[in-house]
Design an enzyme around this catalytic site. Structure first.
Site, PDB file in Angstrom:
ATOM      1  N   ARG A  48       0.848  -1.189   0.000  1.00  0.00           N
ATOM      2  CA  ARG A  48       0.000   0.000   0.000  1.00  0.00           C
ATOM      3  C   ARG A  48       0.884   1.241   0.000  1.00  0.00           C
ATOM      4  NH1 ARG A  48       2.257   2.087   3.652  1.00  0.00           N
ATOM      5  NH2 ARG A  48       0.698   3.732   3.574  1.00  0.00           N
ATOM      6  N   GLY A  49       0.182   2.392  -0.180  1.00  0.00           N
ATOM      7  CA  GLY A  49       0.944   3.618  -0.397  1.00  0.00           C
ATOM      8  C   GLY A  49       1.060   3.803  -1.906  1.00  0.00           C
ATOM      9  N   GLN A 216      -2.063   2.736   9.855  1.00  0.00           N
ATOM     10  CA  GLN A 216      -0.795   2.870   9.110  1.00  0.00           C
ATOM     11  C   GLN A 216       0.209   3.726   9.888  1.00  0.00           C
ATOM     12  OE1 GLN A 216      -3.817   3.094   7.756  1.00  0.00           O
ATOM     13  NE2 GLN A 216      -3.870   2.465   5.614  1.00  0.00           N
ATOM     14  N   ASP A 257      -2.143  10.603  -2.557  1.00  0.00           N
ATOM     15  CA  ASP A 257      -2.554   9.519  -3.451  1.00  0.00           C
ATOM     16  C   ASP A 257      -2.868  10.035  -4.848  1.00  0.00           C
ATOM     17  OD1 ASP A 257      -3.204   8.478  -0.591  1.00  0.00           O
ATOM     18  OD2 ASP A 257      -2.910   6.766  -1.925  1.00  0.00           O
ATOM     19  N   ASN A 267      -5.463  12.316   0.081  1.00  0.00           N
ATOM     20  CA  ASN A 267      -4.561  11.511   0.909  1.00  0.00           C
ATOM     21  C   ASN A 267      -5.428  10.801   1.947  1.00  0.00           C
ATOM     22  OD1 ASN A 267      -1.860  10.633   1.633  1.00  0.00           O
ATOM     23  ND2 ASN A 267      -2.074  11.857   3.477  1.00  0.00           N
ATOM     24  N   LYS A 268      -4.808  10.006   2.771  1.00  0.00           N
ATOM     25  CA  LYS A 268      -5.526   9.183   3.754  1.00  0.00           C
ATOM     26  C   LYS A 268      -6.571   9.986   4.525  1.00  0.00           C
ATOM     27  CE  LYS A 268      -5.271   5.685   4.311  1.00  0.00           C
ATOM     28  NZ  LYS A 268      -6.242   4.777   3.628  1.00  0.00           N
TER      29      LYS A 268
HETATM   30  O1  MRU Z   1      -4.659   3.162   2.101  1.00  0.00           O
HETATM   31  P1  MRU Z   1      -3.179   3.395   1.994  1.00  0.00           P
HETATM   32  O2  MRU Z   1      -2.425   2.889   3.164  1.00  0.00           O
HETATM   33  O3  MRU Z   1      -2.644   2.892   0.674  1.00  0.00           O
HETATM   34  O4  MRU Z   1      -3.032   4.982   1.978  1.00  0.00           O
HETATM   35  C1  MRU Z   1      -1.744   5.514   1.832  1.00  0.00           C
HETATM   36  C2  MRU Z   1      -1.708   6.990   1.925  1.00  0.00           C
HETATM   37  O5  MRU Z   1      -2.709   7.665   2.042  1.00  0.00           O
HETATM   38  C3  MRU Z   1      -0.352   7.626   1.757  1.00  0.00           C
HETATM   39  O6  MRU Z   1      -0.260   8.808   2.498  1.00  0.00           O
HETATM   40  C4  MRU Z   1      -0.131   7.957   0.276  1.00  0.00           C
HETATM   41  O7  MRU Z   1      -0.387   6.857  -0.530  1.00  0.00           O
HETATM   42  C5  MRU Z   1       1.250   8.435   0.025  1.00  0.00           C
HETATM   43  S1  MRU Z   1       2.448   7.170   0.100  1.00  0.00           S
HETATM   44  C6  MRU Z   1       3.937   7.835  -0.281  1.00  0.00           C
END
Ligand code: MRU
Length: 359
Positions: A48-49, A216, A257, A267-268
Site C-alpha cells: 500500500r501507499g 498505518q 494519493d 490523501n488518507k
Molecule cells: O490506504 P493506503 O495505506 O494505501 O493509503 C496511503 C496513503 O494515504 C499515503 O499517504 C499515500 O499513498 C502516500 S504514500 C507515499
C-alpha cells in the site's frame, strides 16, 4: 545509497512483496507468481501507499505474462490446446499481460500511481513487437525503471523537503498515515526529508497520527522510524488538533494519493482535519509526492475517485451491532490549505507548469 526498506522487489522468477498487514509484529513476504496474488495484495493493503502500489502493479503485469507462458508450456507438454495466443508465444504473452493490467486496474481507485504504473507497461505492450523473450525482457526493464525512478525521486524529495526544516535545535514534524519507505520503492515521500535530516545529524521528533481504521501511522510509520533510529510519538487522530494548536509542531508533511491540476490533494482520511487544524495554528502544511502522483487531467479535487472500504474496518473494533459505518479511505485537502508540494523538481506551487512539461 541502498534504500533501507524493500517493500516490493523482483526476485528470480517472482514478485516479493513485504506483507504490511503483518507489521509491526512479523516480517513476512508474499511470493507472487500469479496476477490474482498481486491483485489481492494491493486490494487488502499487503502492499500500500501510492508509489508502492504503482510499482507492484507494473511488476504484476510481468507476473501475468510469465504465468501465461507457464500455462502455455504446461498445455503443450500435455499435447493439448496451446492456450491464449495459439501457436504464437509473443501474442500469448501480450494477451496475458494485457489481461493482467485490466485485472490490476480494478484493485484500488484513488492512488493514480496504480494507473501510472499500468500505463507504462501498456505502452511497452503496444511498442514491443518482437519475440516472446524480447517482450518479457522489455516488460522486466520497464517495471525495474518504474522502481528505480521512484528510488531516485525519493532522494530528490528528501533533499527538497529537508531544505524547508527550520534552523533550530530540534524540529517537530507531524505526519498522517504512512508515506515512508514502506509506501514507496524504499525512501518514502513525507518521511524522506525526515530521514535526510536524521542522516545529517539533526534532531528530529516525529508525531505520527495513529491513522484509524487500519493504523498505518502506529503500525507502519512508527515502526519504520524506530528501525531508522528516529524519535517518534504516536497519537490518536483526534489529538492532532490539540498538538498543533498548542504550538508543539513546526511543520506538517503528508503524502498524497492523487494531486489534481489545481493542487487539491487526496490523501488518507483524516488529512483534511490535520490541514484545517494546521491552518488555524499557523503551522506550515506540506504535501510530499512524486510527479507520478499528479493527475493533470483532473481540474480539481472533486473529480478524484475516493475509495469506500468495508464497514467491518470501522465497526470491527467494538462497534455496536446494527450501527452503520462511513468509511472513505481518503479525503481531499483543498490546495489553499497547502503551503507547497515537495516533488523531485523542488517545492512547487500550482499550476505546476514546469512539472507538467517535464513529464
Ligand atoms: O490506504 P493506503 O495505506 O494505501 O493509503 C496511503 C496513503 O494515504 C499515503 O499517504 C499515500 O499513498 C502516500 S504514500 C507515499
Amino acid at each position: 545509497m541502498q534504500a533501507p526498506l524493500e517493500p516490493v522487489r523482483w526476485e528470480d522468477d517472482h514478485l516479493r512483496i513485504l506483507d504490511q498487514r503483518e507489521l509491526p509484529e512479523r516480517l513476512l513476504y508474499i511470493r507472487a507468481r500469479d496476477v490474482e496474488t498481486v491483485a489481492d495484495a494491493i486490494r487488502t493493503l499487503a502492499v500500500r501507499g501510492a508509489p508502492a502500489i504503482g510499482i507492484a502493479a507494473a511488476y504484476g503485469v510481468l507476473v501475468g505474462a510469465l504465468a501465461g507462458r507457464a500455462i502455455r508450456v504446461a498445455d503443450s507438454v500435455r499435447g493439448g490446446a496451446t492456450g491464449s495466443g495459439g501457436s504464437n508465444p509473443a501474442a500469448g504473452a501480450r494477451e496475458a499481460a494485457r489481461a493482467a493490467a485490466d485485472q490490476l486496474q480494478t484493485t484500488r481507485p484513488t492512488a493514480v500511481n496504480l494507473f501510472y504504473g499500468l500505463n507504462r507497461m501498456r505502452a511497452v505492450l503496444a511498442r514491443e513487437q518482437g519475440s516472446e523473450a524480447e517482450l518479457l525482457t522489455a516488460l522486466r526493464a520497464e517495471a525495474d525503471a518504474v522502481l528505480d525512478e521512484d528510488l531516485k525521486t525519493g532522494e530528490a524529495i528528501a533533499a527538497a523537503g529537508f531544505a524547508l526544516f527550520p534552523d533550530q535545535d530540534e524540529v517537530h514534524v507531524l505526519t498522517h498515515c504512512n508515506a515512508g519507505g514502506l509506501a514507496t520503492g524504499g525512501w518514502g515521500t513525507a518521511l524522506a526529508p525526515i530521514y535526510a535530516a536524521h542522516r545529517a545529524g539533526r534532531k528530529v521528533h516525529v508525531f505520527a497520527d495513529e491513522t484509524r481504521p487500519l493504523l498505518q501511522g502506529s503500525r507502519l510509520t512508527a515502526w519504520e522510524l524506530k528501525q531508522a533510529g528516529v524519535d517518534v510519538t504516536v497519537l490518536v487522530d483526534g489529538a492532532a488538533a490539540t498538538l498543533l494548536t498548542r504550538g508543539r509542531v513546526d511543520l506538517v508533511i503528508v503524502g498524497a494519493d492523487r494531486v489534481a491540476a489545481n493542487g487539491d490533494t487526496a490523501n488518507k482520511i483524516g488529512t483534511l482535519g490535520v490541514a484545517l487544524a494546521a491552518r488555524e495554528a499557523k503551522v506550515p502544511f506540506y504535501v510530499a509526492a512524486p510527479l507520478s502522483t499528479f493527475d493533470f487531467s483532473l481540474p480539481g479535487g472533486d473529480h478524484i475517485p475516493i475509495e469506500q472500504r468495508a464497514a467491518e474496518e470501522v465497526l470491527g473494533t467494538r462497534g455496536a451491532p446494527g450501527a452503520a459505518a462511513f468509511n472513505p479511505a481518503f479525503d481531499v485537502t483543498p490546495a489553499r490549505f497547502i503551503h507547497g508540494w515537495i516533488t523531485e523538481k523542488g517545492v512547487l506551487p500550482p499550476p505546476f507548469d514546469e512539472a507538467r512539461s517535464s513529464r
